[in-house]
Design a protein around this motif. Structure first.
Motif, PDB file in Angstrom:
ATOM      1  N   VAL B  35       0.850  -1.202   0.000  1.00  0.00           N
ATOM      2  CA  VAL B  35       0.000   0.000   0.000  1.00  0.00           C
ATOM      3  C   VAL B  35       0.884   1.250   0.000  1.00  0.00           C
ATOM      4  O   VAL B  35       0.611   2.219  -0.699  1.00  0.00           O
ATOM      5  N   LEU B  38       2.211   1.809  -3.417  1.00  0.00           N
ATOM      6  CA  LEU B  38       1.134   2.358  -4.248  1.00  0.00           C
ATOM      7  C   LEU B  38       0.949   3.852  -3.961  1.00  0.00           C
ATOM      8  O   LEU B  38       0.885   4.681  -4.873  1.00  0.00           O
ATOM      9  N   LEU B  39       0.921   4.165  -2.654  1.00  0.00           N
ATOM     10  CA  LEU B  39       0.738   5.568  -2.269  1.00  0.00           C
ATOM     11  C   LEU B  39       1.893   6.418  -2.770  1.00  0.00           C
ATOM     12  O   LEU B  39       1.703   7.542  -3.231  1.00  0.00           O
ATOM     13  N   VAL B  42       1.265   7.126  -6.481  1.00  0.00           N
ATOM     14  CA  VAL B  42       0.194   8.048  -6.865  1.00  0.00           C
ATOM     15  C   VAL B  42       0.427   9.460  -6.327  1.00  0.00           C
ATOM     16  O   VAL B  42      -0.104  10.419  -6.862  1.00  0.00           O
ATOM     17  N   ASN B  43       1.208   9.549  -5.252  1.00  0.00           N
ATOM     18  CA  ASN B  43       1.469  10.878  -4.701  1.00  0.00           C
ATOM     19  C   ASN B  43       2.753  11.423  -5.323  1.00  0.00           C
ATOM     20  O   ASN B  43       3.818  10.813  -5.216  1.00  0.00           O
ATOM     21  N   ARG B  45       4.671  13.796  -4.533  1.00  0.00           N
ATOM     22  CA  ARG B  45       5.745  14.281  -3.658  1.00  0.00           C
ATOM     23  C   ARG B  45       6.676  13.160  -3.194  1.00  0.00           C
ATOM     24  O   ARG B  45       7.717  13.428  -2.610  1.00  0.00           O
ATOM     25  N   ASN B 352       1.286   9.026   6.087  1.00  0.00           N
ATOM     26  CA  ASN B 352       0.582   9.450   7.291  1.00  0.00           C
ATOM     27  C   ASN B 352       0.346   8.281   8.221  1.00  0.00           C
ATOM     28  O   ASN B 352       0.558   7.125   7.871  1.00  0.00           O
ATOM     29  N   ILE B 355      -1.379   4.528   7.833  1.00  0.00           N
ATOM     30  CA  ILE B 355      -0.766   3.309   7.299  1.00  0.00           C
ATOM     31  C   ILE B 355      -0.750   2.226   8.381  1.00  0.00           C
ATOM     32  O   ILE B 355      -1.005   1.049   8.113  1.00  0.00           O
ATOM     33  N   VAL B 358      -4.029   0.641   8.520  1.00  0.00           N
ATOM     34  CA  VAL B 358      -4.220  -0.265   7.377  1.00  0.00           C
ATOM     35  C   VAL B 358      -3.585  -1.609   7.705  1.00  0.00           C
ATOM     36  O   VAL B 358      -4.183  -2.673   7.498  1.00  0.00           O
TER      37      VAL B 358
END
Lengths: 318, 470
Positions: B35, B38-39, B42-43, B45, B352, B355, B358
């Motif tokens: 995850v 993936l984050l 897509v982000n 930064r 953040n 996670i 999750v």
């Protein structure tokens, strides 16, 4: 009065479709405690798409078409998310209560993680005109106003889907086969029905309806704010399904009743006769839950609960 | 066959559950890592490098907090935040031992903190530490009692009306959340009207009834830690002893293992269900009381009705990963908070804190699979044993159908030779064996399984014979 009934419909619509989703899953034999999570996940995905489409201007001024596309997308995402439940409950024979609880927590955590990472906030606010009413017509008679004035497209979509799917599960071959898998999967298997496939179908439809209901909820009830919570609507839908005795007509009745009870709390401050009673909003908020408890206590003896619900299908058992 | 320490260890149930919990944790962390990848993609930064950095920070827990002083503070906070989790975890565990799923820990937690804060915030003992401790004890007791009553409701519905406790727990959760906002909203003297505060209550710091720290805050400087952790650990141990060494504990577990069996054995299963849920409610409530009696923790009452506290739901992974063993719940709770503290440090890697949530959710998800894996393992073990027997019994493994017959015959003969007088017993066993033999399709392994059944049933037969001889 018209105002109250309009509000009732707005609250009842997501409850109606999500409770029907719960019914599909349970009639196929899988307890779907993850309705809440599927709503959250579907709604969040829908909200992201709605924002992206709004920014790109793909649909121009045709907000209603965009609303419809986003609704379908939310249903798709809810269905995808529910595959996690299907896999855990059907293939891995996991405890369905635990699997559902895990998915509720997962949906909330994933939504929070992605929202904060992508939008720097736990809440996504969609543009104001997105949750616009379908029809604004004050000239029609009061009875028609309930359905025709300040109503949302999602309500119509939900009612149509509800009727079609209710007929489908009772009148078609596949629908009957699916119900057989919830009552006696071994018997169903003995006449050549693929229990695994039927249960997958049931949970996936369930997830799709929950996702659709989730987006309908955030677009209407919570005024276009997507966050990692749908205020317990998924659980209330589950209770409505039990209240409705796992049958569409009962569910429809339950959704209207609880939609009405649920909307009293939020609207109590804008209705004079409720305001005059001097009771706090919390009192009205509690009513639906207390009614659920009373109803469950009274009806538990003659439950129409699917016999094989919650029991993983084992080919070796007879 | 291998023998020795490790193979013996592998046989133990405890070892198996620890192994499966560790596997769940590893799987959860790995998927959580995916995850993060993936984050990070897509982000814009962050890059994939951040995901690796994030994984290290997460696994470092409080030790990834940078300077030494921060590490000490975060360690203390980790222990403090684990306190309510231990209580809700033990709460879920004891209900589970009775065959109930206590998803209502959140509501019981809320009722517990309400009872406790109503006492602790309404009595002012500033300047009199001894009285402060007495009021603190009273507050914890009142909180516990509120939670016990709240927990007994789902137990009552389950026992008397046979309504699924899960749905009742969910309803009572939301009722509790609204009641809490309602009660404190109508008590303006308890509301913190300080500058910049909205919707918060005053804390026990204002009334002098905070949880005693016993000097723990001097070891872990700057953290919230107090003696609550000691109370929680002692209670967890007490519940463990209650469950394993007392009649009540035995009855509760018997109800969980087989409700009808417990009833047939003369236990009052309805009373046990209500009692178990009441105890579970009391435990979750102590968690709420201990957490909010800390002088540094403020309760935001005005939004309590809209969201349920995480502590209630996080008790579920704590209980599941600890195999519903109260002692194990202590360690699992500390571990979960370890991950949470690590999650709190994640922003330095561009992620953040969610996670960690999750990963915890994934860990419970995987915990559901444990039965599947243990089934596979035990099936394989049974196969291996049955194969051994099959080789001993059958010189010609090809003639499986005949073998099944000969096995049955052997069993009948064995039965007759053991109990010549008790023909009935022998007959019934033979019948059972015949059925097994009939149902097997002619394969070697399954004939072997029949053989295994025979061997299992023979000792039973011997016992019957002996008793009848008397």
């Amino acid at each position: 009065m018209v105002f109250l009934l309009q509000k009732t419909l707005i609250y009842a619509a997501p409850l109606l479709i999500v409770a029907l989703g719960g019914m599909f899953s349970e009639r196929s034999g899988v307890i779907n405690l993850a309705l809440e999570g599927e709503m959250i996940f579907g709604a969040f995905c829908g909200a992201i798409l709605a924002r992206a489409l709004a920014i790109s201007g793909a649909f121009g001024s045709n907000i209603q078409l965009l609303f419809l596309v986003v609704l379908l997308f939310s249903a798709l995402c809810g269905a995808l998310f529910s595959l996690l439940l299907s896999f855990s409950a059907i293939n891995m024979k996991a405890d369905q209560t635990i699997g559902g609880t895990a998915l509720n927590m997962l949906a909330a955590a994933v939504v929070n993680a992605f929202a904060l990472s992508l939008f720097n906030s736990e809440k996504i606010q969609m543009p104001a005109n997105f949750s616009g009413y379908v029809i604004l017509n004050n000239d029609i008679p009061p009875i028609l106003q309930i359905f025709g004035d300040k109503a949302y497209l999602s309500t119509y979509v939900i009612v149509i889907a509800f009727v079609l799917l209710s007929i489908w599960i009772y009148k078609t071959k596949t629908g009957m086969r699916m119900r057989a898998c919830g009552e006696h999967p071994q018997a169903a298997a003995s006449v050549g029905i693929n229990v695994f496939k039927m249960r997958y179908l049931g949970t996936v439809i369930s997830g799709a309806l929950a996702g659709l209901g989730g987006y309908a909820y955030i677009a209407t009830v919570s005024n276009g704010t997507a966050e990692a919570s749908v205020g317990g609507m998924g659980f209330l839908a589950l209770a409505i399904m039990i209240f409705g005795n796992w049958k569409p007509l009962g569910i429809a009745l339950g959704a209207l009743l609880f939609g009405f009870l649920k909307c009293i709390g939020p609207v109590s401050s804008s209705l004079d006769f409720l305001k005059n009673l001097g009771l706090p909003m919390y009192f009205y908020n509690i009513i639906p839950y207390v009614v659920v408890l009373i109803v469950l206590a009274l009806t538990s003896k003659k439950s129409g609960c699917p016999k094989a619900e919650g029991i993983p299908y084992d080919k070796g058992m007879r | 066959m291998k023998s020795g320490f490790f193979s013996k260890l592998r046989e133990k149930a405890g070892f198996k559950s620890v192994t499966s919990s560790v596997l769940c944790i590893i799987a959860g962390i790995l998927v959580g890592f995916l995850v993060m990848i993936l984050l990070s993609i897509v982000n814009e930064r962050t890059s994939i490098g951040n995901a690796f950095k994030g994984l290290l920070i997460l696994l470092g827990g409080p030790f990834s907090s940078g300077r030494g002083a921060y590490i000490i503070t975060n360690l203390g906070d980790m222990i403090f935040y684990a306190t309510p989790l231990i209580m809700t975890g033990v709460s879920v565990a004891i209900a589970y031992k009775t065959g109930l799923f206590n998803i209502g820990a959140a509501g019981q937690f809320l009722m517990g903190l309400t009872g406790a804060l109503l006492v602790a915030l309404n009595i002012n003992t500033n300047g009199n530490p001894a009285m402060g401790v007495l009021v603190w004890i009273l507050a914890v007791l009142v909180g516990t009692l509120s939670g016990m009553v709240w927990g007994a409701i789902p137990g009552f519905f389950r026992a008397v009306f046979n309504v699924n406790e899960v749905i009742v727990c969910i309803m009572t959760n939301w009722i509790a959340a609204n009641i809490v906002s309602w009660i404190f909203g109508s008590m303006p003297n308890l509301i913190n009207s300080g500058s910049g505060k909205s919707g918060y209550l005053i804390t026990t710091a204002a009334t002098g009834n905070g949880t005693p720290t016993l000097g723990l805050n001097k070891i872990f400087k700057g953290s919230y830690i107090d003696m609550g952790i000691i109370v929680a650990v002692l209670i967890a141990i007490a519940i463990y002893i209650m469950l394993t060494k007392t009649t009540l504990g035995y009855e509760l577990r018997a109800c969980g293992a087989n409700r009808n069996g417990a009833k047939y054995a003369g236990m009052n299963e309805k009373r046990n269900i209500i009692l178990s849920m009441a105890i579970a409610g009391g435990l979750a409530a102590i968690g709420g009381a201990l957490y909010y009696l800390n002088p540094g923790i403020e309760f935001k009452f005005d939004s309590a009705y809209a969201t349920l506290p995480d502590y209630g739901f996080n008790g579920i992974p704590a209980a599941l990963l600890g195999s519903n063993n109260p002692i194990a719940v202590i360690f699992v709770s500390l571990f979960i908070r370890y991950l949470n503290v690590g999650g709190g440090n994640l922003p330095s890697a561009g992620f953040n804190k969610y996670i960690a949530d999750v990963i915890i959710a994934l860990i419970i998800y995987f915990a559901g699979f444990s039965k599947f894996f243990s089934d596979i393992l035990s099936r394989r073990k049974k196969r291996a044993e049955a194969d051994l027997i099959a080789k001993a019994v059958l010189p010609d493994p090809g003639a499986a159908a005949a073998a099944a017959g000969s096995v049955t015959q052997a069993a009948t003969e064995a039965a007759e030779s053991v109990t010549p007088t008790v023909t009935e017993a022998a007959e019934s066993v033979t019948e059972a064996v015949m059925e097994t033999a009939e149902s097997v399709t002619p394969t070697v392994t399954e004939a072997a399984e029949a053989a295994e059944t025979v061997l299992e049933q023979t000792p039973v037969l011997e016992n019957t014979g002996k008793e009848d001889d008397k």
